[in-house]
Enzyme design. Structure first.
Site, mmCIF file in Angstrom:
data_model
loop_
_atom_site.group_PDB
_atom_site.id
_atom_site.type_symbol
_atom_site.label_atom_id
_atom_site.label_comp_id
_atom_site.label_asym_id
_atom_site.label_seq_id
_atom_site.Cartn_x
_atom_site.Cartn_y
_atom_site.Cartn_z
ATOM 1 N N ARG A 68 36.889 30.371 98.246
ATOM 2 C CA ARG A 68 37.746 29.506 99.089
ATOM 3 C C ARG A 68 38.386 30.191 100.285
ATOM 4 N NH1 ARG A 68 35.336 25.309 96.835
ATOM 5 N NH2 ARG A 68 36.267 24.518 94.917
ATOM 6 N N ASP A 309 30.079 28.644 88.427
ATOM 7 C CA ASP A 309 30.435 27.660 89.463
ATOM 8 C C ASP A 309 31.962 27.527 89.539
ATOM 9 O OD1 ASP A 309 30.368 25.766 91.452
ATOM 10 O OD2 ASP A 309 29.665 24.129 90.177
HETATM 11 C C1 NCD Z 1 32.039 22.826 94.087
HETATM 12 C C2 NCD Z 1 33.240 23.099 94.995
HETATM 13 O O1 NCD Z 1 34.344 22.649 94.660
HETATM 14 O O2 NCD Z 1 33.097 23.808 96.004
HETATM 15 N N1 NCD Z 1 32.314 21.698 93.284
HETATM 16 C C3 NCD Z 1 31.695 21.309 92.171
HETATM 17 O O3 NCD Z 1 31.995 20.240 91.667
HETATM 18 N N2 NCD Z 1 30.786 22.047 91.589
HETATM 19 C C4 NCD Z 1 30.820 22.694 94.897
HETATM 20 C C5 NCD Z 1 29.549 22.862 94.127
HETATM 21 O O4 NCD Z 1 29.354 23.873 93.435
HETATM 22 O O5 NCD Z 1 28.701 22.009 94.235
HETATM 23 ZN ZN ZN Z 2 26.991 22.939 93.715
#
Ligand code: NCD
Ligand code: ZN
Length: 442
Positions: A68, A309
């Site tokens: 971020r 993720d």
């Molecule tokens: C991710 C994000 O918040 O950047 N969100 C998600 O739901 N996985 C984006 C992503 O990995 O697709």
């Molecule tokens: Zn993604």
């Protein structure tokens, strides 16, 4: 600069890449592994870490993390995200380019790499955007991005929707031997959807995302990978149908790899009824059938690795109506405990296979010389207490964000020390670190 010698003593060393599982010692000189041997005199070391009854593994690697920073630092920043990584036992992460601005020029990658040297607590490998602004129209300067430090390309969060653009991107990535990590989701099928298609979505009165939104993109990308010789890496795979396609493609020798998240291995859309927006992410939690297929594929090696993720969001972005809530959950600080408790504990994976899926396998997807314990390699090492029982408490996270569906889960197994390049970046009170040569260690 004086090189500190550190001894990690009497740990159960498990290194799947080298088929190693034995109680032994590791001597680290400066930032590299100097010796692995059952008999090493503690007097050779300046610092001694007692790893008796602990598991010692190559530092964990997560190839799908959202840090971020720049631009969304109310969710996370380079320092907090990498401390969360260290707290979770990760010594290397790859960070996604959906920041503000998007990581889509060599200059921006260079600036990030410079900042990481000062601000990051673990190794961070930048993933650069496939298209300018993640808009899906103009492919970025792959050569320049690689030269600046990018290890892969992805429009993650968005999707490379047009086949012609993905075709061009795969050709250009192939020439550089780098993978493209695809967030597989066909917008014409998923547009306006909130969670998985099915009874739960109906009950909640929201539009559901059909599993085919993922698999049609996976199928298309496999065709393009076959044609170009390029390497498609399927990010956060979530469906049985997607797994079937990856299995076939691998049998055909097509260059495709895949990752799966702990949440897609453990939860179904039913959990949205319990955790609300903290169980909302893309791709969404699917069905039990999908969970079973993902577990089987991971055990078979069809899915190559586990990735979190890690997608931090602030409370005000999550504590709203399900339909309006941001997509994504944090993952760095719960992944290992979840994997040990529920995948190793329930015999879905052996301990070795679980560690492999979090170390050398993700490293090899990104072409990193990491993820194993051997003489001369970087001393990136994680020490784990396999018996430690703990309860997930979001207030104890090092991450700036708390958006997890696993709050209150009771887990067994936790990292207790994380070493990056020979330096202890995090350890808990249960591990004894003794300075034996205080002249050298300040
Ligand atoms: C991710 C994000 O918040 O950047 N969100 C998600 O739901 N996985 C984006 C992503 O990995 O697709
Ligand atoms: Zn993604």
């Amino acid at each position: 600069m004086v090189k500190i010698k550190t001894l990690i003593k009497d740990g159960m060393v498990v290194d799947p890449a080298n088929n190693l599982r034995k109680t032994t010692n590791i001597l680290i000189n400066g930032n590299t592994v100097e010796k692995i041997h059952p008999k090493i005199n503690p007097r050779e070391a300046d610092v001694v870490i007692n790893a008796e009854d602990k598991l010692v593994v190559p530092g964990l690697i997560d190839l799908h993390v959202h840090l971020r920073d720049p631009g969304q630092t109310h969710k996370e920043d380079l320092a907090t995200g990498t401390m969360a990584a260290a707290h979770g036992g990760f010594t290397s992460v790859a960070c996604m380019p959906n920041t503000t601005p998007v990581l889509d020029t060599p200059e921006r990658v260079k600036t990030l790499v410079q900042r990481l040297k000062k601000e990051a607590h673990v190794n961070v490998f930048p993933v650069a955007a496939v298209t300018k602004g993640l808009e899906g129209e103009v492919v970025t300067d792959f050569e320049g991005l690689k030269a600046a430090g990018a290890v892969a390309f992805s429009d993650d969060g968005k999707v490379v929707q047009r086949a012609s653009i993905m075709h061009e991107a795969l050709k250009r990535a192939e020439a550089l031997s780098l993978p493209i990590c695809q967030h597989a989701e066909d917008a014409s099928l998923s547009c306006g959807t909130v969670i998985n298609e099915g009874e739960v979505a109906e009950k909640l009165g929201v539009k559901g995302d059909p599993d085919i939104s993922e698999s049609v993109i996976i199928a298309r990308d496999i065709v393009l990978a076959a044609r170009t010789g390029g390497h498609v890496h399927v990010g956060h795979i979530s469906t049985e149908r997607g797994v079937t396609l990856v299995r076939r493609a691998k049998q055909m020798g097509i260059k495709v790899t895949a990752e799966v998240t702990p949440h897609h291995l453990l939860l179904t859309d039913e959990y949205v009824l319990k955790a609300g927006p903290n169980a909302k992410m893309r791709p969404p939690l699917r069905t039990q059938r999908d969970v079973e297929a993902l577990r089987q594929a991971l055990a078979d090696g069809i899915i190559d690795c586990i990735a979190t993720d890690h997608a931090p969001h602030a409370a005000e972005e999550k504590n709203v109506d399900l339909a309006d809530a941001a997509n994504g959950i944090v993952g760095l600080e719960t992944a290992l405990g979840l994997v040990l408790t529920h995948l190793v504990g329930e015999k879905v994976l052996s301990l070795e296979d679980a560690i492999a899926a979090m170390t050398y396998k993700p490293a090899s997807i990104l072409g990193l010389d990491k993820g194993m314990l051997a003489v001369g390699k970087d001393a990136d090492i994680t020490v784990i207490d396999l018996n430690k029982k703990w309860t997930v408490d979001p207030e104890a996270f090092f991450s700036k964000s708390r958006n997890t569906p696993f709050s209150g889960w009771q887990l067994t197994g936790k990292p207790v020390l994380t070493m990056v390049g020979g330096k202890v970046v995090w350890s808990d009170e249960s591990i004894n670190i003794e300075v034996v040569n205080s002249d050298k260690v300040s």
